[in-house]
Each structure stands twice: as C-alpha cells, then as structure tokens.
Design a protein around this motif. Sequence first.
Motif, mmCIF file in Angstrom:
data_model
loop_
_atom_site.group_PDB
_atom_site.id
_atom_site.type_symbol
_atom_site.label_atom_id
_atom_site.label_comp_id
_atom_site.label_asym_id
_atom_site.label_seq_id
_atom_site.Cartn_x
_atom_site.Cartn_y
_atom_site.Cartn_z
ATOM 1 N N LEU A 298 -3.237 -0.562 10.883
ATOM 2 C CA LEU A 298 -2.778 -1.451 9.830
ATOM 3 C C LEU A 298 -2.019 -0.689 8.750
ATOM 4 O O LEU A 298 -0.931 -1.079 8.345
ATOM 5 C CB LEU A 298 -4.008 -2.124 9.219
ATOM 6 C CG LEU A 298 -3.802 -3.335 8.360
ATOM 7 C CD1 LEU A 298 -2.963 -4.351 9.088
ATOM 8 C CD2 LEU A 298 -5.156 -3.919 8.000
ATOM 9 N N PHE A 299 -2.603 0.428 8.291
ATOM 10 C CA PHE A 299 -1.982 1.227 7.247
ATOM 11 C C PHE A 299 -1.521 2.550 7.849
ATOM 12 O O PHE A 299 -2.227 3.156 8.653
ATOM 13 C CB PHE A 299 -2.973 1.501 6.126
ATOM 14 C CG PHE A 299 -3.453 0.269 5.436
ATOM 15 C CD1 PHE A 299 -2.599 -0.446 4.611
ATOM 16 C CD2 PHE A 299 -4.746 -0.188 5.620
ATOM 17 C CE1 PHE A 299 -3.034 -1.589 3.967
ATOM 18 C CE2 PHE A 299 -5.186 -1.337 4.977
ATOM 19 C CZ PHE A 299 -4.333 -2.036 4.152
ATOM 20 N N ILE B 44 -11.361 5.838 5.128
ATOM 21 C CA ILE B 44 -11.410 4.574 4.398
ATOM 22 C C ILE B 44 -10.754 3.460 5.213
ATOM 23 O O ILE B 44 -11.284 2.366 5.362
ATOM 24 C CB ILE B 44 -10.695 4.731 3.043
ATOM 25 C CG1 ILE B 44 -11.517 5.668 2.149
ATOM 26 C CG2 ILE B 44 -10.479 3.392 2.381
ATOM 27 C CD1 ILE B 44 -10.772 6.174 0.932
ATOM 28 N N TYR B 45 -9.585 3.769 5.765
ATOM 29 C CA TYR B 45 -8.855 2.757 6.527
ATOM 30 C C TYR B 45 -9.640 2.311 7.758
ATOM 31 O O TYR B 45 -9.601 1.147 8.139
ATOM 32 C CB TYR B 45 -7.486 3.307 6.954
ATOM 33 C CG TYR B 45 -6.488 3.432 5.824
ATOM 34 C CD1 TYR B 45 -6.628 2.698 4.659
ATOM 35 C CD2 TYR B 45 -5.386 4.269 5.931
ATOM 36 C CE1 TYR B 45 -5.705 2.808 3.629
ATOM 37 C CE2 TYR B 45 -4.461 4.385 4.907
ATOM 38 C CZ TYR B 45 -4.622 3.653 3.756
ATOM 39 O OH TYR B 45 -3.696 3.766 2.747
ATOM 40 N N ILE C 227 -12.020 -0.353 6.875
ATOM 41 C CA ILE C 227 -11.358 -1.610 6.554
ATOM 42 C C ILE C 227 -10.854 -2.294 7.821
ATOM 43 O O ILE C 227 -10.984 -3.500 7.989
ATOM 44 C CB ILE C 227 -10.202 -1.358 5.575
ATOM 45 C CG1 ILE C 227 -10.785 -0.927 4.223
ATOM 46 C CG2 ILE C 227 -9.337 -2.581 5.423
ATOM 47 C CD1 ILE C 227 -9.761 -0.546 3.191
ATOM 48 N N THR D 244 -13.572 -4.104 9.573
ATOM 49 C CA THR D 244 -13.859 -5.407 8.963
ATOM 50 C C THR D 244 -12.825 -6.438 9.394
ATOM 51 O O THR D 244 -13.161 -7.581 9.719
ATOM 52 C CB THR D 244 -13.842 -5.286 7.432
ATOM 53 O OG1 THR D 244 -14.758 -4.264 7.044
ATOM 54 C CG2 THR D 244 -14.245 -6.597 6.786
ATOM 55 N N LEU D 245 -11.571 -6.016 9.408
ATOM 56 C CA LEU D 245 -10.514 -6.920 9.853
ATOM 57 C C LEU D 245 -10.781 -7.407 11.272
ATOM 58 O O LEU D 245 -10.655 -8.593 11.585
ATOM 59 C CB LEU D 245 -9.168 -6.195 9.795
ATOM 60 C CG LEU D 245 -7.991 -6.963 10.374
ATOM 61 C CD1 LEU D 245 -7.612 -8.133 9.483
ATOM 62 C CD2 LEU D 245 -6.794 -6.060 10.591
#
Lengths: 144, 144
Positions: free
Chosen positions: B90-91, B115-116, B119, B122-123
């Motif tokens: 995503l990032f 960190i990504y 996340i 969760t997505l």
Amino acid sequence: MSANSRLTIAAHALAWIGLYQRQGHEVATSEQIATSANTNPVVIRRLLGELRRAGLVESRRGVGAGWSLARELGSMTLLDVYEAVEPGPLFAMHRTTPDQGCVVGYGIQPAMQGIYEGIEETLRRELARVTLANVLRDVLAASR
Amino acid sequence: MSANSRLTIAAHALAWIGLYQRQGHEVATSEQIATSANTNPVVIRRLLGELRRAGLVESRRGVGAGWSLARELGSMTLLDVYEAVEPGPLFAMHRTTPDQGCVVGYGIQPAMQGIYEGIEETLRRELARVTLANVLRDVLAASR
DNA sequence: GACTGTCGTAACAATTAATGTTGCGACTGC
DNA sequence: GCAGTCGCAACATTAATTGTTACGACAGTC
C-alpha cells in the motif's frame, strides 16, 4: 500498488528535524534533509510546505533559515501527516463513468463508495495510533 | 492518492458476471462487461486473467466462449480480489535508498516497514469482511 | 474443412501522477 | 550590499495504469 512514497518521506523529514532539534539545533535546512533522504531539496520543501499548512512544522527565511517542528513529535500522528500529504482517496472509482443504463454500471459506484469509506475509516484509526515519537524511537532502535 | 481503479473494475466485472449468470446465462463476454464498465475489452480480459489465476473465474474459448464464476460470489471476498489484482504494498519506501551513514536514513526503512505491515494487516482484515455477494446486493440496492 | 466468434497475448500509444531539476525572486540577518 | 535559504513556477523525467490495435489459438457450427 501506489508508486507513492510521500508519507514515508514526510515521516523521514519529521524524524530528522526532531532528532536534530533534540541535539540542540534550532532549525534544519531542506538541503540537509534532502541529503539524508537522498532526494532533491525542492522535493523536501514541497512536502514540508504541506506539513506547514497543516500546522506541523514552521519555517524561517533569511539567513539562518530552515525548518522546525511546530509541535512535539509525541503529539503528531501518522494520520496528521497522511492527511496533510495524501490528496485523494485510497481506492479510485472508474476513470470513465460506467454505463448508467446497466444495473451494475448504475449501482457499482455508490456500492463501492460505501464499502471504501468504511475501510478508509479503519485505516485512519490505525494511522492515528502511531505518533511520530513512536517512529523516531523505532528509527533509533534499528541502529543498535 | 492511487490512480488505481483495478479493484473497483474487478468487483464490477465479478458482480456483472454473477448477475448475468443468475439470469440464466452460461458465460459473459469481455465485450459485454467492457460495455458496462465503459472501457476496452482487453482491459477486462487482462483483469479477469488475473482473477482466473487466483481461481475466482474460468474462461472458455471457441464459439460461445466467455467467462464464468469459478465459485459462488458469497465465497469470494474483496481480499481475494485485492490480492489477485494489486501487485505491491500500500505504501512505498523511498525510491532511492536513503543515506545509510545517517541515523535516520539508516533506520527509517525498517521502522516504517514494521508500521506499514501492521496497517496492511488491518486493511486485509477489513477487505476480508466484504464478500462479492455483499457487493452485488449493494449494487442492486442502489437501483431502487 | 472452412467459417465464425471470442479468448490470449504482445506491442505500442496515451494518459496521469509523482518525482527530479533548474532558475530566480523574496526574505532576513550580518 | 552580501550571503544563505525559502517560495514557487516551469519544465523534464520516470513509472504505472489504461487504452488501442493486431493477430494467432481455439472450439463449436455449417
């Protein structure tokens, strides 16, 4: 997916300024940050300009100019940075409007919009849980 | 952010095929789906090809050729589609590696990576909660 | 066995967004 | 006035997606 490193670079810049200030310096220049991030100073200025608009950093001009934090790193979250720096939604709709005479073409956009909104809300909550102080801590932890 | 409507178009195509089959047809052609999505048949074939690789649809060739669902819409989630259709994370990280001689430049990538990952997890969970049957239901609800 | 319709895929063009670069005026302390 | 840095505009470069054309492969039908 996204060829988009804005959030990463923005976090890099904030962590850099934060650490530099912790070491007793007043301001950091876009030149210094650009060297650390291995990119062009103008790219950094553009990004920091958006962060300034969001109230996260401040800039001085003239001699001894540069950037400083407007708030403590501990009071900034990745969500603040994300919202300052990412323009659009996470998932895009069709680039041309689908056939409105078709049931699916007519209903797909409202349907997906609703679904995507819920997902973005969750993403925001996750981003809000990470402060830039957390980021800097993790950055420093990596060097040991 | 992303100029990326792959997930939207893929969901559109699956909903279209699902509805068409519900109306008694065996297979749907890329031409029909492209008309509904207002795009080019080749774009649809490319996307459906990725969905086929993921085991979500099947295709026939020759006369009377076309696409059909390999599973019930209720057993497919947006996560299945997302993973079939979205290549990268995503990032993104920096496009050039940051200055490894700088503490921040050295530690930022592992820090953000960690960190990504949380996340994105969760997505994924959120995407997994929505089935394509949900999508089709929402699509049909919009037309009333 | 030719004909037809559609997939499969390659090649290339067009579009868009992000990023990189250069240039120069504005500002401010010396 | 000078020097250093931001502010910003203009343009070039890069990369990804999307759109388009073309043509061979395949499988039924006549």
